[in-house]
Design a protein around this motif. Structure first.
Motif, PDB file in Angstrom:
ATOM      1  N   LYS A  94       2.673  17.930   5.675  1.00  0.00           N
ATOM      2  CA  LYS A  94       2.620  16.492   6.054  1.00  0.00           C
ATOM      3  C   LYS A  94       2.025  16.273   7.343  1.00  0.00           C
ATOM      4  O   LYS A  94       2.099  14.610   7.818  1.00  0.00           O
ATOM      5  CB  LYS A  94       3.820  15.787   5.900  1.00  0.00           C
ATOM      6  N   THR A  95       2.290  17.314   8.342  1.00  0.00           N
ATOM      7  CA  THR A  95       1.910  16.669   9.571  1.00  0.00           C
ATOM      8  C   THR A  95       0.697  16.773   9.806  1.00  0.00           C
ATOM      9  O   THR A  95      -0.059  16.721  11.204  1.00  0.00           O
ATOM     10  CB  THR A  95       2.672  17.844  10.413  1.00  0.00           C
ATOM     11  N   PRO A 136      -2.384  12.967   6.091  1.00  0.00           N
ATOM     12  CA  PRO A 136      -1.263  12.797   6.092  1.00  0.00           C
ATOM     13  C   PRO A 136      -0.838  11.361   6.810  1.00  0.00           C
ATOM     14  O   PRO A 136       0.105  10.408   6.395  1.00  0.00           O
ATOM     15  CB  PRO A 136      -0.240  13.376   4.751  1.00  0.00           C
ATOM     16  N   ASP A 137      -0.584  12.141   8.102  1.00  0.00           N
ATOM     17  CA  ASP A 137       0.459  11.605   8.974  1.00  0.00           C
ATOM     18  C   ASP A 137      -0.027  10.277   9.437  1.00  0.00           C
ATOM     19  O   ASP A 137       0.470   8.910   9.548  1.00  0.00           O
ATOM     20  CB  ASP A 137      -0.067  12.796  10.354  1.00  0.00           C
ATOM     21  N   LEU A 138      -1.471   9.745   9.678  1.00  0.00           N
ATOM     22  CA  LEU A 138      -1.769   8.401   9.905  1.00  0.00           C
ATOM     23  C   LEU A 138      -1.714   8.090   9.367  1.00  0.00           C
ATOM     24  O   LEU A 138      -1.712   6.901   9.174  1.00  0.00           O
ATOM     25  CB  LEU A 138      -3.448   9.333  10.245  1.00  0.00           C
ATOM     26  N   SER A 149      -3.725  -3.210  12.724  1.00  0.00           N
ATOM     27  CA  SER A 149      -4.130  -2.286  12.540  1.00  0.00           C
ATOM     28  C   SER A 149      -5.590  -2.659  12.881  1.00  0.00           C
ATOM     29  O   SER A 149      -6.187  -1.500  12.995  1.00  0.00           O
ATOM     30  CB  SER A 149      -3.616  -1.050  12.154  1.00  0.00           C
ATOM     31  N   LEU A 187       9.640   7.491  -0.028  1.00  0.00           N
ATOM     32  CA  LEU A 187       9.636   6.026   0.788  1.00  0.00           C
ATOM     33  C   LEU A 187       8.654   4.616  -0.007  1.00  0.00           C
ATOM     34  O   LEU A 187       8.274   5.253  -0.068  1.00  0.00           O
ATOM     35  CB  LEU A 187       9.849   5.737   2.173  1.00  0.00           C
ATOM     36  N   ARG A 215      -0.030   3.335  19.806  1.00  0.00           N
ATOM     37  CA  ARG A 215      -1.207   2.952  19.234  1.00  0.00           C
ATOM     38  C   ARG A 215      -2.095   2.518  20.433  1.00  0.00           C
ATOM     39  O   ARG A 215      -2.977   2.128  20.613  1.00  0.00           O
ATOM     40  CB  ARG A 215      -1.447   1.902  18.415  1.00  0.00           C
ATOM     41  N   PHE A 252       0.892  11.546  -1.449  1.00  0.00           N
ATOM     42  CA  PHE A 252       0.516  12.796  -0.755  1.00  0.00           C
ATOM     43  C   PHE A 252       1.040  13.354  -2.188  1.00  0.00           C
ATOM     44  O   PHE A 252       2.018  14.151  -2.198  1.00  0.00           O
ATOM     45  CB  PHE A 252       1.654  12.508  -0.164  1.00  0.00           C
ATOM     46  N   PHE A 262       6.789   8.991  11.243  1.00  0.00           N
ATOM     47  CA  PHE A 262       6.730   7.864   9.878  1.00  0.00           C
ATOM     48  C   PHE A 262       7.714   7.950   9.371  1.00  0.00           C
ATOM     49  O   PHE A 262       8.422   9.502   8.902  1.00  0.00           O
ATOM     50  CB  PHE A 262       4.916   7.983   9.090  1.00  0.00           C
ATOM     51  N   ARG A 291       2.039  -2.638  10.949  1.00  0.00           N
ATOM     52  CA  ARG A 291       0.988  -2.922  10.105  1.00  0.00           C
ATOM     53  C   ARG A 291       1.470  -4.443  10.093  1.00  0.00           C
ATOM     54  O   ARG A 291       2.208  -5.135  10.447  1.00  0.00           O
ATOM     55  CB  ARG A 291       2.161  -2.279   9.189  1.00  0.00           C
ATOM     56  N   GLN A 320       5.761   6.177   0.924  1.00  0.00           N
ATOM     57  CA  GLN A 320       4.748   7.175   0.310  1.00  0.00           C
ATOM     58  C   GLN A 320       5.724   8.014  -0.639  1.00  0.00           C
ATOM     59  O   GLN A 320       6.741   7.601  -0.851  1.00  0.00           O
ATOM     60  CB  GLN A 320       4.263   8.713   1.540  1.00  0.00           C
ATOM     61  N   ARG A 358      19.513   9.221   4.238  1.00  0.00           N
ATOM     62  CA  ARG A 358      18.929   7.965   4.145  1.00  0.00           C
ATOM     63  C   ARG A 358      20.496   7.469   4.704  1.00  0.00           C
ATOM     64  O   ARG A 358      21.220   6.740   4.606  1.00  0.00           O
ATOM     65  CB  ARG A 358      19.994   7.285   2.834  1.00  0.00           C
ATOM     66  N   GLY A 411       2.288  13.943  13.040  1.00  0.00           N
ATOM     67  CA  GLY A 411       3.206  14.932  12.741  1.00  0.00           C
ATOM     68  C   GLY A 411       5.521  14.708  13.179  1.00  0.00           C
ATOM     69  O   GLY A 411       5.209  15.564  13.164  1.00  0.00           O
ATOM     70  N   LYS A 420       0.675  -0.916   0.136  1.00  0.00           N
ATOM     71  CA  LYS A 420       0.116   0.307   0.010  1.00  0.00           C
ATOM     72  C   LYS A 420       0.476   1.289  -0.041  1.00  0.00           C
ATOM     73  O   LYS A 420       1.322   1.641   1.045  1.00  0.00           O
ATOM     74  CB  LYS A 420      -0.977   0.328   1.819  1.00  0.00           C
ATOM     75  N   GLY A 455       0.758   7.578   6.684  1.00  0.00           N
ATOM     76  CA  GLY A 455       1.951   7.420   6.319  1.00  0.00           C
ATOM     77  C   GLY A 455       2.613   6.575   7.901  1.00  0.00           C
ATOM     78  O   GLY A 455       3.121   5.747   7.820  1.00  0.00           O
ATOM     79  N   TYR A 456       1.405   6.527   8.834  1.00  0.00           N
ATOM     80  CA  TYR A 456       1.818   5.288   9.832  1.00  0.00           C
ATOM     81  C   TYR A 456       1.444   4.260   9.627  1.00  0.00           C
ATOM     82  O   TYR A 456       1.580   3.630   9.874  1.00  0.00           O
ATOM     83  CB  TYR A 456       1.649   6.194  10.939  1.00  0.00           C
ATOM     84  N   ILE A 457       0.673   4.384   8.237  1.00  0.00           N
ATOM     85  CA  ILE A 457      -0.310   2.662   8.280  1.00  0.00           C
ATOM     86  C   ILE A 457       0.446   2.641   7.361  1.00  0.00           C
ATOM     87  O   ILE A 457       0.877   0.736   7.101  1.00  0.00           O
ATOM     88  CB  ILE A 457      -1.846   2.643   7.749  1.00  0.00           C
ATOM     89  N   THR A 458       0.327   3.160   5.771  1.00  0.00           N
ATOM     90  CA  THR A 458       0.748   2.264   4.668  1.00  0.00           C
ATOM     91  C   THR A 458       2.369   2.149   4.631  1.00  0.00           C
ATOM     92  O   THR A 458       3.474   2.525   5.661  1.00  0.00           O
ATOM     93  CB  THR A 458       0.980   3.229   3.759  1.00  0.00           C
ATOM     94  N   GLU A 459       2.923   1.598   3.698  1.00  0.00           N
ATOM     95  CA  GLU A 459       4.020   1.515   2.948  1.00  0.00           C
ATOM     96  C   GLU A 459       5.295   2.263   3.252  1.00  0.00           C
ATOM     97  O   GLU A 459       5.348   1.760   1.205  1.00  0.00           O
ATOM     98  CB  GLU A 459       4.271  -0.528   2.874  1.00  0.00           C
TER      99      GLU A 459
END
Lengths: 460, 589
Positions: free
Chosen positions: A311-312, A316-318, B296, A348, B333, A150, B234, B262, A326, B423, B394, A146, A320-324
């Motif tokens: 981005k914060t 987008p913030d939440l 999640s 990333l 979480r 953004f 993140f 995840r 962006q 990086r 954020g 996923k 980004g924490y779930i997806t693999e």
């Protein structure tokens, strides 16, 4: 026997209270019959004693407390699915709107799905070639990932998404591929752009579309992405297809969620979005993936516009924490004329390391990728310094890095929406760019690859 | 036990009446599917229940039955290598039963009831034992020898003890307690998760937990029995750092909790750990690992429980005298799950909607870590190290969960998105991070690594600090304005960053770096600075000094496996090249 209740007590925003009900359960679907015979749908949000609080999926216009009636259907919201969905267009609630025949469902599935057992997931590791260097070379997409885009208002995320949908392929071309597209609260023009693009390239026959446009009820938007994901799950895990799901725009979805939460007078989290937004978004995003013992896969590309390019911001913030990872589009690069304006440094792909390398792309991929990132980061720093102090303040090596950064943006990132580069091409452009720098600066690449791939400069 | 009836359903919160017999925090079964829930509030005969499974389909009138016991975990052979959900249901068994989705109301025991384990007794008939004494053991995996202990609440004389193969429920020994009753002992114990397991005494941590990560071991070490937090936005690599620690830490048992994260990350651990070898025992890393997964998309109430389930399992192994590490990804979480339940209970919110008891709950969790003298007559020593990832919205750590965590933990590894964009991994910021164990662990480093260790560490930190100050000047006036000595500091700091602090988690050769190698590498890099300073003082050409060929070899040094020899060669090469420069004086090459 399903009872009809004429006991609607109040309607406020998207919420409605029905009294004296019996046997109603949480999450159940219900139908409201208006006095003119029109049927609208709603869902139970809370039951307490004989009161049921329901959430409407459509507008409340015309509902009358005395004359409208409610029937509870005894099951959750379902979508009838079948392989014939390919090539069809549905509204945000899963009804066909392309003047085609009614669908004969193979089965009916609850649109909320069930959580996937982590012990039954197969780890995504197959490289998808999108033909876009900034993605393939640096933020590699793999099957079952996923990876959101953004974007910001006025940035060309639609062009990039359409390009990915058009060009995406895996290197062994053996299995069936399908696209599920969910329009969530976007304008007609934007939706039309996608439809035309799918039509132009002939991919419309392997595409399922769910359309909730900007003038459709906002509240419908809560179901639309789930409809799309349910269809995708069926195609992927029952029909064994590789499905690419594009959902645009998640920001509209989150706003619909906020609307319901506000109507329920819940304690708000950041910026008025409900505290459970993370869980709610996760229950959609996490449906992407692969399952052990199944051929198919769901690769998810949600698109969201960051309010004020921030981005914060919670959306987008939440996400980004779930997806693999962006893919981030940048307004500065867009103004500079880069197409697509992908800002590779904050972009990333978390799963790239499993999808690249020998046997997948090429053995030098990982080293080249890290070196390009590092060199571009240093080049941008050098350019920043140059704007403050002038070019004379840079060391010789930093001047080369600054030159590298410019070339990188123009040749590597800005490739246009119609260029389809193979991974080999992407890698060799990378090597050409790296040859701007002296060989001993390439610390992140193994010496044997430098020997094999470093282009010898003949013209100098 | 009395049965109640549901009167209200709102998401994971169910209110039932007619439960006056039930106790606070009892586990209840709700509805036809017998969903698992826990009582979290009682008013009159009404009880608020948080349900650990999806509640769609529940309605008023559905039956609620209490089990009369608080939420507990099963402890015994069979925990290691298993992946559990937040309330300790084995996910692999569930997959075999119902396929790839998790359906509701599944009732499977946490420990396999059919599997037989080879029990070898240690205690003899007639031995007087107290709670915590080891009566026998089971070689559970090649890496873990599970000790079978007398439950903490019992004591007496052993009247019979068997040897051979048993299931976890079968009696392996019998105990006669003080009032003469015979108590059968099996290999399995139960323990309520919200209550810390008992120990005799807590000790101060004095031994570092070696992780093989240069950033951690050399700059910001954590002690066995200590607590640490990894906050970061993140994409800054929290999960990779957590995985690295889970892989390479020199502990006996690792409990990894994927809390609201995840699904693919848990799958990654499940697929990757069995392949990796522990650098000390040579066994597969999975053979010392217990996984708890509440991804999640799994129900939010079980997320709240998953942290407690994990730490209770960790305490059980600590009680055997093992060094245990628990990694929780992510505690944010968990805090959000608390917030969601609190909101549904209509409690008065504290900061940002989090309940007022957030800080005390977090403190209770981290305080269950520590180095302890275990129960039992032999005074075993066990340790439990707790490391929590924090996901501040954020990336701003002024938010309540980060702040509450920082007040409790002793080590702070601050992840930085700008490092991640460049990086530079692990993206641990060397200026903001700290370890309060540093002084206490210093003696260990002197005794076990080298007496020079504290001095080298201090000069590395000071060089990095000076670099950030010099960079401010460079931003204003350019690098040419600096003296050669200051330019050397910048070059040296760059080497420290790139050649020492950067450590590629995916590398075969550098993902784990032994302590001795860390020290030698640091010494090698710092020796360039010492030699360089001397050379500049003696009038060597600065640009020539910065571009000596030996520096490229230092850049590749971290990947050397036969490092003793390689480092010595690089050092003598460097010495030769620099003396040559000194001999040439200020001439350009």
């Amino acid at each position: 026997m399903i009872k009809e209740y004429r006991t609607i007590q109040e309607i406020a925003g998207p919420l409605m209270l029905v009294q004296n009900v019996e046997g109603v359960t949480y999450g159940e679907l219900a139908e409201i019959r208006l006095q003119n015979g029109e049927i609208r749908r709603c869902k139970v949000l809370e039951v307490e004693g004989d009161n049921a609080l329901v959430q409407l999926f459509e507008s409340s216009t015309g509902i009358n407390l005395a004359n409208s009636s409610v029937r509870f259907l005894g099951h959750g919201i379902e979508l009838g699915v079948s392989a014939d969905m390919l090539g069809r267009v549905f509204d945000g609630l899963g009804n066909p709107i392309d003047n085609g025949p009614e669908l004969l469902p193979d089965k009916r599935l609850d649109i909320n799905g069930l959580p996937m057992n982590p012990a039954a997931r197969a780890y995504p590791s197959e490289f998808i070639q999108t033909g876009v260097s900034a993605i393939d070379g640096l933020n590699t997409l793999v099957r079952g990932q996923k990876l959101p885009i953004f974007s910001g208002s006025g940035l060309p995320h639609a062009d990039l998404a359409a390009q990915i949908a058009r060009q995406a392929k895996v290197l062994d071309n053996s299995s069936q591929f399908a696209v599920v597209f969910a329009a969530v609260g976007i304008t007609f023009e934007e939706a039309d752009f996608f439809i035309n693009d799918f039509r132009r390239t002939g991919s419309i026959d392997r595409t399922v579309m769910f359309m909730n446009l900007a003038n459709d009820p906002a509240i419908e938007r809560i179901s639309t992405p789930r409809m799309a994901l349910t269809a995708a799950e069926y195609l992927a895990f029952d029909q064994g297809m590789h499905v690419l799901v594009i959902i645009t725009d998640i920001t509209n979805y989150a706003e619909a969620l906020r609307e319901v939460s506000a109507a329920r007078k819940e304690v708000p989290g950041r910026r008025g979005y409900p505290g459970y937004m993370y869980t709610d978004l996760a229950s959609m995003y996490e449906r992407a993936g692969r399952r052990e013992g199944c051929d198919g896969s769901i690769t998810l590309i949600p698109i969201l516009t960051m309010p004020e390019d921030d981005k914060t911001h919670p959306i987008p913030d939440l996400t980004g924490y779930i997806t693999e990872g962006q893919i981030i589009l940048s307004r500065d690069l867009y103004r500079k004329g880069l197409r697509p304006p992908v800002d590779v440094l904050p972009s990333l792909s978390r799963l790239k390391d499993k999808g690249i390398g020998e046997g997948k792309t090429r053995a030098d991929h990982s080293g080249v990728m890290n070196q390009l990132f590092a060199a571009y980061a240093r080049g941008k720093d050098a350019k920043e310094l140059m704007t403050i102090l002038g070019e004379a303040a840079l060391t010789d090596i930093d001047k080369l890095y600054a030159k590298f950064a410019d070339e990188f943006e123009n040749r590597y990132v800005s490739q246009g929406y119609d260029t389809n580069r193979s991974i080999e091409e992407t890698l060799s452009i990378g090597w050409e760019l790296l040859s701007i720098l002296p060989k001993n600066e390439l610390k992140r690449i193994k010496p044997q690859f430098i020997e094999k791939y470093f282009p010898e400069k003949s013209e100098e | 036990m009395g049965n109640g009836k549901v009167i209200k359903v709102s998401g994971p919160l169910v209110v039932a009446e007619g439960l006056s017999d039930a106790n606070m925090f009892d586990v209840v079964r709700v509805g036809r599917d017998r969903l698992i829930g826990e009582i979290i509030e009682m008013r009159g005969d009404q009880a608020s229940i948080q349900v650990y499974e999806e509640t769609a389909g529940l309605g008023p009138g559905d039956e609620v039955a209490t089990t009369g016991a608080p939420l507990s975990v099963e402890l015994g052979p069979g925990l290691i290598t298993t992946i559990y959900d937040g309330i300790q249901r084995p996910l692999e068994t569930i997959r075999d039963l119902v396929g790839s989705s998790i359906q509701r109301g599944i009732d499977v025991p946490s420990l396999d009831r059919k599997k037989k384990w080879k029990f070898e007794p240690i205690a003899k008939v007639g031995d007087a034992v107290i709670g915590g004494d080891i009566i026998g053991h089971v070689q559970e995996t090649a890496a873990v020898d599970t000790k079978i202990m007398v439950p903490p609440t019992l004591s007496g004389t052993i009247v019979s003890i068997k040897s051979g193969e048993f299931t976890v429920e079968e009696t392996v020994a019998e105990l006669k307690n003080a009032d003469g009753t015979i108590v059968p002992l099996s290999m399995m114990q139960r323990w309520p998760v919200r209550q810390g397991r008992r120990y005799k005494a807590k000790l101060s941590p004095t031994v570092p937990m070696i992780t093989g990560q240069r950033n951690v071991d050399t700059l910001f070490p954590i002690a066995r029995g200590g607590t640490a937090a990894i906050p970061g936005p993140f994409g800054s690599g929290k999960t990779v750092v957590q995985h690295q620690l889970a892989k390479w830490s020199d502990v006996d048992i690792v409990v990894y909790i994927g809390c609201g994260e995840r699904g693919n990350e848990m799958t990654d651990v499940l697929r990757e750990f069995p392949e990796l070898k522990d650098p000390r025992s040579g066994e597969s890393l999975m053979k010392r690992t217990v996984l708890i997964a509440n991804t999640s998309d799994m129900p939010v109430a079980a997320r709240e429980a998953s942290i407690y389930t994990g730490i209770t399992i960790a305490e059980y192994f600590r009680d055997m005298g093992y060094a245990v590490a628990i990694l929780a990804d992510s505690t944010s979480r968990w805090a959000e799950a608390l917030r969601e339940m609190s909101g549904r209970l209509e409690e008065m919110p504290g900061e940002e909607g989090y309940p007022a008891y957030l800080t005390s709950r977090l403190a209770q969790f981290y305080e269950r870590a520590g180095r302890v003298i275990c129960l039992g007559s032999e005074d075993r020593e066990g340790s439990l190290t707790a490391i929590g990832a924090v996901s501040p919205p954020g990336g701003d750590i002024s938010e309540p969960v980060s702040q509450a965590t920082l007040r409790i933990v002793k080590v702070f590894w601050s992840l930085d998105s700008s490092l991640a964009y460049a990086r530079h991994f692990p993206a641990i910021n060397w200026l903001n991070s700290y370890s309060l164990y540093e002084d206490r662990l210093q003696q260990w480093y002197i005794d076990n690594i080298s007496p020079d260790f504290p001095k080298l560490r201090a000069s590395a930190i000071s060089l990095l600090q000076q670099e950030s100050e010099l960079n401010e000047i460079v931003q204003l006036v350019g690098v040419d304005a600096l003296s050669p000595q200051d330019r050397l500091i910048l070059e040296e700091a760059r080497m420290l960053r790139e050649d020492f602090l950067q450590q590629d988690a995916m590398s075969d050769t550098d993902a784990y770096c032994p302590s001795e190698k860390q020290f030698q590498l640091l010494r090698l890099i710092l020796s360039y600075y010492d030699m360089g300073r001397e050379a500049l003082a003696k009038g060597a050409n600065m640009n020539a000094l910065f571009s000596i060929p030996a520096r490229d070899n230092i850049g590749r040094a971290k990947n050397e496996s036969n490092y003793q020899k390689a480092f010595a060669e690089i050092e003598s090469e460097m010495r030769a090249q620099i003396s040559e420069l000194i001999a040439k004086g200020g001439e350009q090459l």
